[in-house]
Motif scaffolding. Structure first.
Motif, PDB file in Angstrom:
ATOM      1  N   SER B 131       0.844  -1.189   0.000  1.00 34.33           N
ATOM      2  CA  SER B 131       0.000   0.000   0.000  1.00 34.33           C
ATOM      3  C   SER B 131       0.882   1.243   0.000  1.00 34.33           C
ATOM      4  O   SER B 131       2.037   1.203   0.433  1.00 34.33           O
ATOM      5  N   GLU B 133       0.468   3.966   1.804  1.00 32.88           N
ATOM      6  CA  GLU B 133       0.765   4.444   3.156  1.00 32.88           C
ATOM      7  C   GLU B 133       1.829   3.582   3.825  1.00 32.88           C
ATOM      8  O   GLU B 133       2.616   4.060   4.637  1.00 32.88           O
ATOM      9  N   GLU B 134       1.842   2.306   3.457  1.00 33.81           N
ATOM     10  CA  GLU B 134       2.854   1.388   3.985  1.00 33.81           C
ATOM     11  C   GLU B 134       4.250   1.859   3.567  1.00 33.81           C
ATOM     12  O   GLU B 134       5.180   1.906   4.386  1.00 33.81           O
ATOM     13  N   ALA B 137       5.129   5.233   5.222  1.00 33.91           N
ATOM     14  CA  ALA B 137       5.475   5.024   6.637  1.00 33.91           C
ATOM     15  C   ALA B 137       6.864   4.401   6.776  1.00 33.91           C
ATOM     16  O   ALA B 137       7.624   4.748   7.675  1.00 33.91           O
ATOM     17  N   ALA B 138       7.204   3.491   5.860  1.00 31.65           N
ATOM     18  CA  ALA B 138       8.484   2.791   5.991  1.00 31.65           C
ATOM     19  C   ALA B 138       9.660   3.683   5.615  1.00 31.65           C
ATOM     20  O   ALA B 138      10.790   3.414   5.993  1.00 31.65           O
ATOM     21  N   THR B 141      10.144   9.158   9.102  1.00 30.91           N
ATOM     22  CA  THR B 141      10.171   8.952  10.550  1.00 30.91           C
ATOM     23  C   THR B 141       9.551  10.158  11.258  1.00 30.91           C
ATOM     24  O   THR B 141       9.379  11.217  10.665  1.00 30.91           O
ATOM     25  N   GLY B 142       9.230   9.938  12.517  1.00 30.72           N
ATOM     26  CA  GLY B 142       8.840  11.029  13.410  1.00 30.72           C
ATOM     27  C   GLY B 142       7.606  11.795  12.987  1.00 30.72           C
ATOM     28  O   GLY B 142       6.657  11.238  12.441  1.00 30.72           O
ATOM     29  N   ARG B 145       6.483  11.731   9.319  1.00 27.45           N
ATOM     30  CA  ARG B 145       5.779  10.497   9.004  1.00 27.45           C
ATOM     31  C   ARG B 145       4.333  10.548   9.456  1.00 27.45           C
ATOM     32  O   ARG B 145       3.425  10.206   8.718  1.00 27.45           O
ATOM     33  N   GLN B 146       4.157  10.956  10.704  1.00 19.38           N
ATOM     34  CA  GLN B 146       2.808  11.060  11.266  1.00 19.38           C
ATOM     35  C   GLN B 146       1.887  11.836  10.314  1.00 19.38           C
ATOM     36  O   GLN B 146       0.796  11.407   9.983  1.00 19.38           O
ATOM     37  N   VAL B 149       1.532  10.093   6.567  1.00 22.13           N
ATOM     38  CA  VAL B 149       0.696   8.891   6.560  1.00 22.13           C
ATOM     39  C   VAL B 149      -0.766   9.274   6.757  1.00 22.13           C
ATOM     40  O   VAL B 149      -1.658   8.743   6.085  1.00 22.13           O
ATOM     41  N   SER B 153      -3.605   8.605   3.858  1.00 27.02           N
ATOM     42  CA  SER B 153      -4.650   7.633   4.206  1.00 27.02           C
ATOM     43  C   SER B 153      -6.031   8.269   4.234  1.00 27.02           C
ATOM     44  O   SER B 153      -7.023   7.570   4.424  1.00 27.02           O
TER      45      SER B 153
END
Lengths: 314, 314
Positions: B131, B133-134, B137-138, B141-142, B145-146, B149, B153
């Motif tokens: 996905s 978002e996957e 996210a990968a 960071t931090g 990322r929040q 994502v 989504s």
């Protein structure tokens, strides 16, 4: 396998007429309502609602709400809706008391397929003119909100590929976070809310292989932590929905007083899907059939309706 | 309004044959390729790809990748794909260097309609078996990322209702967070990623009314903070996509050296949509037509192709 017994041939108009007759005048013929609606699948119920609307220029759902009452009314109301619309209603009820009822939101997020979840999110918007994640976010706070919004917004990859190397490394990440009691670690949310279910099951298996205990067991430390409970629920829903529902029903029935809300939810949402498998698990685990347990704990029209959905022959 | 000029009548088979002829033997007839593909809309391009596949048992996209090179190849490759598939490719390229290229992910998340974003997420999964978002996210960071994502989504409510009371209270929440430099406050992410675009525009307007300055201006404090830049980008994309694109193109062109990546992206993704409006804004802001500026900064087949998409008559 489903438990619902529905006829191949039926007439929406005849059903609508019979339902109107059952609602007419003094008193309501609940038995007739159960006999019809308890034996119609989602497509058939939709056709009946449409036929009723055309014949009587009245919303069947509203009419039944007026005629029925108590747990029976609630069960019929849940049942008569389209599955996605029903889940939207269940989610909305849960959202409004989200801090205590978040497990319903997790069930919907983690048990439905990615495409089904999307259809529910669409139904939610068309019913409430807001998005589901918007409402979840507005009614929760902190770490629990973080997790719930991520789960409910997920549109996971639905394929069956497994990346074993990644499964090992992310099982280790989860293990470290749990060991350090960092349940709110952003990596935990990321893994649980973005990886495909197949990949997550591989991660949970790897966790068990490497650390000799299941991840859910390692998460049962503090029964008062909503976040820990939510993580466990999400993992259990992803890992084995039937097992999850069996336990839900078991807890709803056991002890003094019955949790009708949960009992109705499981039976109504699963009767057309996998309720037979849940019944089998229930029997294995409790040495009593689910039909028997439900018959003992409920009464009247509510009981008759649940037993019909459980596949009891008339 | 679109700038693309495409015929009402055309023959996918004749186009496929002409493209095959343009690619055959020594040398490639780039002019012929531009003349055909630069004048076909998404549906027509799809029919040409299918006709080519049937005639020559070969993938036209791959063939063109082999025949062309440099910025021209990249532009043709982006152009020939279905819009959702193209956005999936753009997102994937951006994700792999996500810490520096997150604005592309924000564009896709915040400019497309909720349903369009969903189609891109589906195209991403079918192309990459993961996905979107996957992957986001990968690769991040931090706090960044929040935010990313959550934006990617989102499946926002797409209606036009505005809740004025809520707009005021959430404008205040945003203002307080910015004043306290709490850019990573969970409320900021919640508001930006779950509210409908109509509601967000009302919030931004309210912010301006109450605090005498625009929210983006208040977010321009630290040019080295990726999170602040990301928040600004998201707000600008939601508030006024055309204005956002005008500035993107302006920055891509101005100064020494051209940012071909950005220039291509804007022209290719908007030519069938609102590139005319972007051109108008560009002219207003720069007193030079976008066609003229592009002609000055680019050369060869790349230049000819971009000008064709910009609506230049042959």
């Amino acid at each position: 396998m489903a438990t619902l017994i529905s006829p191949d041939q039926f007439s929406p108009v005849e059903d609508a007429e019979a339902l109107q007759k059952a609602c007419k005048g003094w008193g309501t013929d609940e038995k007739a309502i159960i006999k019809i609606l308890g034996h119609r699948n989602a497509t058939q119920r939709k056709q009946i609602r449409q036929a009723y609307e055309e014949l009587y220029e009245e919303d069947l759902v509203k009419r039944l709400e007026n005629e029925l009452s108590g747990d029976f009314e609630k069960a019929v109301y849940r049942w008569i809706l389209d599955p996605a619309d029903r889940d939207a209603v269940l989610a909305n009820v849960a959202v409004r008391k989200a801090e205590s009822n978040y497990h319903v939101i997790i069930e919907i997020s983690c048990i439905l397929s990615p495409e089904e979840l999307l259809v529910v999110r669409r139904a939610y918007q068309s019913r409430y003119k807001r998005s589901l994640e918007e409402d979840v976010a507005a009614h929760t706070t902190g770490d629990l909100r973080q997790l719930l919004v991520a789960l409910v917004s997920a549109y996971r990859y639905d394929g069956h590929e497994v990346n074993e190397r990644l499964a090992k490394s992310e099982a280790d990440i989860l293990h470290d976070a749990i060991k350090d009691k960092a349940f709110n670690h952003e990596e935990v949310t990321r893994i649980l809310s973005t990886r495909s279910k197949t990949q997550l099951r591989a991660i949970f298996n790897r966790y068990k292989d490497e650390h000799d205990t299941s991840i859910t067991k390692n998460l049962s430390g503090d029964p008062h932590s909503d976040l820990q409970k939510a993580l466990r629920t999400a993992i259990r829903c992803i890992n084995d929905p039937k097992k999850y529902f069996e336990k839900l029903v078991r807890n709803a029935i056991k002890g003094v007083g019955t949790d009708e809300e949960a009992l109705t939810r499981v039976i109504v949402t699963r009767a057309e899907r996998d309720l037979n498998g849940i019944k089998e698990l229930y029997y294995q685990r409790n040495s009593v059939s689910l039909d028997h347990a439900v018959a003992k704990e409920t009464s009247g029209d509510y009981k008759a309706f649940l037993l019909t959905l459980l596949g009891k022959e008339d």
